[in-house]
Design an enzyme around this catalytic site. Structure first.
Site, PDB file in Angstrom:
ATOM      1  CB  SER A   1       5.402  -6.129  -1.451  1.00  0.00           C
ATOM      2  OG  SER A   1       4.493  -5.712  -2.455  1.00  0.00           O
TER       3      SER A   1
ATOM      4  CE1 TYR B   1       9.281  -5.422  -5.213  1.00  0.00           C
ATOM      5  CE2 TYR B   1       6.926  -5.845  -5.308  1.00  0.00           C
ATOM      6  CZ  TYR B   1       8.003  -5.214  -4.721  1.00  0.00           C
ATOM      7  OH  TYR B   1       7.811  -4.401  -3.642  1.00  0.00           O
TER       8      TYR B   1
END
Length: 287
Positions: free
Chosen positions: A173, A186
């Site tokens: 990501s 995250y």
């Protein structure tokens, strides 16, 4: 394929970690290349997170390209529907469980005899101040986003090295490249996955096994609904899961080993690496 008929994981110690997964001996009779329950002549891909989003779209793309797909996730109904539509094999498993990756790797090898490509797309998110993050949410995110891919690679890599052929595709990501406010946990899991891919790339050069890292920005999937907070930023605009799936397939069939989706996200990532202070000022201004 190894000659040992025992398909159970080999262990150096009865209580120690799984060292690898050994494929069962192939049957002596003829096997249909389209049989979803046994060895196949087609390349085999194990896809985690196949119940929805990027994993679901990737499974469809690979099936269209002639791959035999092993579909893992937690929604058995959606996995069965996808398997019926694509000719794949549903292997439901909860990767939040510490033994989940070992169970999945063993089931995959038992189902198809080998795994030629691992696409680790299962992921969880949470948004909010880190001090308010529920501890059990943090634990699940570490297990699914980071620990499960590492464990699956550890289990499936020996077979790929033995065959001198394979692909490991990790879905990272942009949050793991540059950091994102209110997504510290995250971002940390995705940053760890990035460094794992980078380190493994050096280790596997010349072995016939390739490591691929796909780095999406926001993707239009149920991910944001499940994390409890909708996507609220103006930039980058979410891309479709199918667009990311196209890139995943490209990483398997070409030599490109790091791809951003959309590709222009590579530019801010380079700015962050070369001039983090400049990047932070830009991020503070433009979000």
């Amino acid at each position: 394929m190894a000659e040992e008929p025992d398909s159970r994981p080999r262990r150096s110690d009865p209580k120690g970690p799984v060292e690898g997964v050994t494929a069962p001996k192939a049957p002596t009779g003829p096997t249909s290349p389209t049989d979803p329950t046994g060895p196949t002549d087609r390349p085999v891909a194990l896809i985690t997170g196949a119940s929805s989003g990027i994993g679901h779209a990737t499974a469809t793309r690979l099936a269209d390209a002639g791959w035999h797909t092993l579909l893992s996730g937690t929604d058995r109904t959606r996995l069965d529907e996808l398997a019926g539509r694509t000719g794949g094999r549903a292997l439901p498993e909860d990767l939040n469980r510490p033994d989940g990756p070992a169970r999945l790797a063993e089931a995959a090898v038992a189902a198809a005899g080998r795994v030629d490509a691992l696409i680790a797309s299962a992921g969880l998110g949470w948004r909010g101040p880190y001090a308010q993050m529920p501890p059990d949410t943090l634990d699940r995110m570490i297990e699914v986003n980071l620990a499960a891919p590492l464990r699956l690679v550890r289990l499936l890599l020996p077979g790929m090295l033995e065959r001198r052929h394979g692909r490991i595709v990790l879905i990272g990501s942009m949050a793991g490249q540059v950091g994102v406010r209110d997504e510290a946990g995250y971002s940390a899991t995705k940053g760890g996955l990035t460094m794992f891919a980078e380190s493994l790339w050096y280790e596997l050069r010349g072995t016939g096994v390739g490591v691929r890292l796909v780095l999406p920005g926001a993707v239009d999937t149920p991910f944001f609904d499940r994390r409890g907070t909708p996507y609220q930023r103006e930039r980058p605009r979410p891309v479709s899961a199918e667009r990311v799936a196209d890139v995943v397939v490209a990483t398997i069939t070409t030599e490109r080993d790091r791809l951003y989706v959309p590709h222009w996200l590579g530019f801010p990532a380079r700015i962050h690496g070369a001039a983090p202070g400049v990047f932070r000022r830009m991020a503070s201004r433009f979000g």
